[in-house]
Design a protein around this motif. Structure first.
Motif, PDB file in Angstrom:
ATOM      1  N   UNK A  81       0.804  -1.226   0.000  1.00 21.41           N
ATOM      2  CA  UNK A  81       0.000   0.000   0.000  1.00 21.41           C
ATOM      3  C   UNK A  81       0.837   1.277   0.000  1.00 21.41           C
ATOM      4  N   UNK A  82       1.923   1.355   0.787  1.00 19.54           N
ATOM      5  CA  UNK A  82       2.691   2.607   0.768  1.00 19.54           C
ATOM      6  C   UNK A  82       3.183   2.988  -0.622  1.00 19.54           C
ATOM      7  N   UNK A  83       3.514   1.992  -1.442  1.00 19.01           N
ATOM      8  CA  UNK A  83       3.996   2.283  -2.794  1.00 19.01           C
ATOM      9  C   UNK A  83       2.859   2.456  -3.786  1.00 19.01           C
ATOM     10  N   UNK A  84       1.782   1.697  -3.626  1.00 19.06           N
ATOM     11  CA  UNK A  84       0.752   1.644  -4.652  1.00 19.06           C
ATOM     12  C   UNK A  84      -0.398   2.617  -4.446  1.00 19.06           C
ATOM     13  N   UNK A  85      -0.585   3.146  -3.239  1.00 17.07           N
ATOM     14  CA  UNK A  85      -1.712   4.062  -3.035  1.00 17.07           C
ATOM     15  C   UNK A  85      -1.580   5.326  -3.872  1.00 17.07           C
ATOM     16  N   UNK A  86      -0.352   5.747  -4.161  1.00 12.75           N
ATOM     17  CA  UNK A  86      -0.173   6.899  -5.042  1.00 12.75           C
ATOM     18  C   UNK A  86      -0.664   6.604  -6.452  1.00 12.75           C
ATOM     19  N   UNK A  87      -0.415   5.393  -6.925  1.00 12.14           N
ATOM     20  CA  UNK A  87      -0.924   4.973  -8.237  1.00 12.14           C
ATOM     21  C   UNK A  87      -2.441   5.006  -8.231  1.00 12.14           C
ATOM     22  N   UNK A  88      -3.041   4.480  -7.169  1.00 14.85           N
ATOM     23  CA  UNK A  88      -4.513   4.405  -7.087  1.00 14.85           C
ATOM     24  C   UNK A  88      -5.140   5.789  -7.046  1.00 14.85           C
ATOM     25  N   UNK A  89      -4.524   6.710  -6.337  1.00 15.07           N
ATOM     26  CA  UNK A  89      -5.062   8.069  -6.294  1.00 15.07           C
ATOM     27  C   UNK A  89      -4.958   8.744  -7.662  1.00 15.07           C
ATOM     28  N   UNK A  90      -3.878   8.468  -8.383  1.00 16.52           N
ATOM     29  CA  UNK A  90      -3.738   9.039  -9.719  1.00 16.52           C
ATOM     30  C   UNK A  90      -4.803   8.492 -10.660  1.00 16.52           C
ATOM     31  N   UNK A  91      -5.077   7.195 -10.583  1.00 21.09           N
ATOM     32  CA  UNK A  91      -6.142   6.598 -11.389  1.00 21.09           C
ATOM     33  C   UNK A  91      -7.477   7.279 -11.091  1.00 21.09           C
ATOM     34  N   UNK A  92      -7.780   7.458  -9.797  1.00 23.30           N
ATOM     35  CA  UNK A  92      -9.044   8.096  -9.418  1.00 23.30           C
ATOM     36  C   UNK A  92      -9.101   9.540  -9.909  1.00 23.30           C
ATOM     37  N   UNK A  93      -7.998  10.256  -9.803  1.00 24.03           N
ATOM     38  CA  UNK A  93      -7.962  11.651 -10.264  1.00 24.03           C
ATOM     39  C   UNK A  93      -8.245  11.740 -11.757  1.00 24.03           C
ATOM     40  N   UNK A  94      -7.629  10.859 -12.546  1.00 23.17           N
ATOM     41  CA  UNK A  94      -7.844  10.886 -13.990  1.00 23.17           C
ATOM     42  C   UNK A  94      -9.290  10.518 -14.327  1.00 23.17           C
ATOM     43  N   UNK A  95      -9.836   9.527 -13.634  1.00 20.23           N
ATOM     44  CA  UNK A  95     -11.230   9.148 -13.883  1.00 20.23           C
ATOM     45  C   UNK A  95     -12.175  10.312 -13.620  1.00 20.23           C
ATOM     46  N   UNK A  96     -11.976  10.990 -12.511  1.00 20.23           N
ATOM     47  CA  UNK A  96     -12.826  12.133 -12.188  1.00 20.23           C
ATOM     48  C   UNK A  96     -12.658  13.252 -13.209  1.00 20.23           C
ATOM     49  N   UNK A  97     -11.413  13.555 -13.548  1.00 28.01           N
ATOM     50  CA  UNK A  97     -11.143  14.659 -14.465  1.00 28.01           C
ATOM     51  C   UNK A  97     -11.712  14.395 -15.856  1.00 28.01           C
ATOM     52  N   UNK A  98     -11.745  13.134 -16.269  1.00 29.14           N
ATOM     53  CA  UNK A  98     -12.207  12.781 -17.605  1.00 29.14           C
ATOM     54  C   UNK A  98     -13.673  12.358 -17.634  1.00 29.14           C
ATOM     55  N   UNK A  99     -14.360  12.430 -16.484  1.00 33.02           N
ATOM     56  CA  UNK A  99     -15.774  12.091 -16.443  1.00 33.02           C
ATOM     57  C   UNK A  99     -16.075  10.619 -16.608  1.00 33.02           C
ATOM     58  N   UNK A 100     -15.161   9.762 -16.167  1.00 29.77           N
ATOM     59  CA  UNK A 100     -15.353   8.308 -16.262  1.00 29.77           C
ATOM     60  C   UNK A 100     -15.987   7.849 -14.950  1.00 29.77           C
ATOM     61  N   UNK A 101     -17.293   7.756 -14.924  1.00 36.57           N
ATOM     62  CA  UNK A 101     -18.026   7.560 -13.674  1.00 36.57           C
ATOM     63  C   UNK A 101     -18.320   6.103 -13.357  1.00 36.57           C
ATOM     64  N   UNK A 102     -18.319   5.231 -14.349  1.00 33.38           N
ATOM     65  CA  UNK A 102     -18.583   3.799 -14.149  1.00 33.38           C
ATOM     66  C   UNK A 102     -17.336   3.032 -14.575  1.00 33.38           C
TER      67      UNK A 102
END
Length: 239
Positions: A18-39
């Motif tokens: 988790x310490x290494x991968x949570x940054x990856x997961x937050x970036x994925x979520x940020x891109x999804x939100x920014x691009x309107x990928x809701x599902x």
């Protein structure tokens, strides 16, 4: 193979990574939100933590994985996932709301089914069921043919894919991180490391996207330069 290759590591996977991968997961979520990928479908969800981050960001996420051990860890990880969801939602949802939308099991509605066991090469969803499919740090550990089939299946159930995986170094500053990832990949076992080396020899995640004829819409640097997140879709001019 009938044995679950993750049976021995599922219980401590989050604790170690988790310490290494949570940054990856937050970036994925940020891109999804920014691009309107809701599902979103996380096609190789492992312990489900990426889904927790996406749900915390106000998005609907389904997790699918072939490993019973990893899915078992995901279903038992409420005490781990909830703080992760709260952290992701601290900035508010896509429209400014905080907290997590309720996600309840339902076979009738794919975006409300939290977790299921499924092969990434044969997903139990209709064409275009999701806005995007996440394949995060999964393709590098698969044989080439398996990874290609998983990518093709992802593009069947969604028009876009988010590919988070290792890449080749682009500059000298990236070299330490790129070289370091060989250690955990080697420790994951001979077959895993062989697949990783083949993945890198073929150009890493960007080589994969190029061979698949994808158009990269957005690119984010990950893991100190050792990885990249590509938001991509099929090239409309490809045959």
């Amino acid at each position: 193979m009938t044995a679950d290759p993750y049976a021995r590591i599922a219980e401590w996977y989050d604790l170690l990574l988790n310490p290494a991968l949570d940054g990856v997961r937050r970036t994925v979520a940020h891109v999804c939100r920014a691009e309107g990928l809701l599902r979103v479908l996380d096609a190789c969800c492992g312990t489900g933590r990426q889904c927790a981050v996406l749900r915390g960001a106000g998005l609907a996420c389904v997790g699918a994985d072939l490993s019973p051990a990893m899915l078992g860890a995901a279903r038992a990880a409420t005490r781990v996932a909830r703080p992760c969801e709260r952290a992701a939602s601290s900035g508010g949802g896509p429209r400014g709301g905080g907290g997590c939308p309720p996600v309840e099991p339902s076979h009738a509605s794919p975006h409300r089914l939290p977790l299921l066991r499924a092969d990434a090469r044969a997903l139990p969803f209709a064409d275009g069921s999701f806005d995007a499919v996440v394949l995060s740090l999964a393709l590098h550990e698969m044989p080439e043919a398996t990874g290609n089939a998983a990518l093709a299946e992802a593009l069947r159930v969604a028009p876009r894919v988010l590919l988070a995986d290792y890449r080749l170094a682009e500059r000298n500053l990236d070299l330490p991180a790129v070289l370091f990832v060989h250690l955990p990949e080697r420790l994951a076992g001979a077959e895993h490391y062989r697949n990783f080396r083949g993945f890198m020899a073929r150009g890493g995640v960007e080589g994969l996207a190029h061979r698949a004829g994808l158009t990269v819409i957005r690119r984010e640097r990950l893991l100190g330069g050792a990885g990249a997140l590509l938001l991509a879709e099929r090239n409309s001019r490809a045959g």
